[in-house]
Design a protein around this motif. Structure first.
Motif, PDB file in Angstrom:
ATOM      1  N   LYS A   3       7.556  41.178 -14.297  1.00 41.09           N
ATOM      2  CA  LYS A   3       7.516  41.053 -13.508  1.00 41.09           C
ATOM      3  C   LYS A   3       6.726  39.488 -12.735  1.00 41.09           C
ATOM      4  N   LYS A  10       7.207  31.289 -14.006  1.00 41.63           N
ATOM      5  CA  LYS A  10       8.176  30.349 -12.883  1.00 41.63           C
ATOM      6  C   LYS A  10       7.443  29.510 -12.282  1.00 41.63           C
ATOM      7  N   THR A  58      14.796  29.191 -13.409  1.00 49.31           N
ATOM      8  CA  THR A  58      15.687  29.807 -11.218  1.00 49.31           C
ATOM      9  C   THR A  58      16.446  30.369 -11.230  1.00 49.31           C
ATOM     10  N   ARG A  59      17.195  30.692 -12.648  1.00 46.25           N
ATOM     11  CA  ARG A  59      18.217  31.707 -13.188  1.00 46.25           C
ATOM     12  C   ARG A  59      18.157  32.976 -13.215  1.00 46.25           C
ATOM     13  N   ILE A  60      16.631  33.277 -13.339  1.00 49.69           N
ATOM     14  CA  ILE A  60      15.867  33.918 -14.394  1.00 49.69           C
ATOM     15  C   ILE A  60      16.328  35.955 -13.405  1.00 49.69           C
ATOM     16  N   LYS A  61      16.981  36.727 -13.191  1.00 44.59           N
ATOM     17  CA  LYS A  61      17.343  37.336 -12.732  1.00 44.59           C
ATOM     18  C   LYS A  61      16.321  38.788 -13.109  1.00 44.59           C
ATOM     19  N   LYS A  62      16.365  39.947 -12.024  1.00 46.34           N
ATOM     20  CA  LYS A  62      15.791  40.933 -12.731  1.00 46.34           C
ATOM     21  C   LYS A  62      15.380  41.371 -14.104  1.00 46.34           C
ATOM     22  N   ASP A  63      16.767  41.661 -15.227  1.00 48.36           N
ATOM     23  CA  ASP A  63      16.699  42.152 -16.299  1.00 48.36           C
ATOM     24  C   ASP A  63      17.009  41.805 -17.354  1.00 48.36           C
ATOM     25  N   GLU A  64      17.104  40.445 -17.378  1.00 49.63           N
ATOM     26  CA  GLU A  64      17.656  39.096 -18.001  1.00 49.63           C
ATOM     27  C   GLU A  64      16.526  39.099 -18.904  1.00 49.63           C
ATOM     28  N   GLU A  67      17.953  35.154 -20.925  1.00 50.07           N
ATOM     29  CA  GLU A  67      17.022  33.693 -20.086  1.00 50.07           C
ATOM     30  C   GLU A  67      16.109  33.681 -20.414  1.00 50.07           C
ATOM     31  N   ARG A  68      14.470  34.681 -20.314  1.00 50.38           N
ATOM     32  CA  ARG A  68      13.086  34.355 -20.048  1.00 50.38           C
ATOM     33  C   ARG A  68      13.334  33.930 -21.906  1.00 50.38           C
TER      34      ARG A  68
END
Length: 133
Positions: A3, A10, A58-64, A67-68
């Motif tokens: 994280k 980010k 900005t669209r990256i969530k916790k365990d995506e 997206e990363r």
């Protein structure tokens, strides 16, 4: 730890893409001196791809993971467009006789800094995924 790496990536994307947009006049000064048809379009894509990277980050969530990876690929695409723009600048420096070399060199240095930041942020996104395993 993943994280933190993603958060740092980010933050780098946010700072670099906004700074790149703010200081676009560095590119514009150089582009006005060049005799290359594609340079303005490539510069526009370079800035736009950075803004797309900002949006995607900005669209990256916790365990995506997807997206990363996608954000990292966009960062690398932005860096690639930047490298293409730098080659246009370098060719102009070597070919155009009536060119203010200092203006174009400032644009080259600025572009190289932006490219480096995008590469670092893309690597941080991927490193965040690797650390997660």
């Amino acid at each position: 730890m993943n994280k933190q790496l993603t958060g740092i990536g980010k933050a780098v994307i946010a700072v670099v893409s906004i700074a790149h947009l703010i200081f676009t006049n560095i590119h514009v000064k150089a582009l006005l001196l060049l005799e290359h048809e594609m340079c303005g379009f490539v510069m526009f894509l370079f800035v736009l791809m950075g803004l797309v990277a900002l949006f995607e980050s900005t669209r990256i969530k916790k365990d995506e993971k997807a997206e990363r990876i996608f954000t990292a690929l966009i960062c690398f695409a932005a860096a690639g467009l930047g490298l293409y723009l730098v080659t246009i600048y370098q060719n102009a420096i070597s070919l155009q006789r009536s060119l203010d070399v200092n203006v174009v060199r400032n644009a080259v240095v600025f572009s190289m800094g932006i490219i480096l930041a995008y590469v670092i942020s893309g690597v941080l996104m991927i490193a965040g995924l690797i650390k997660n395993r």
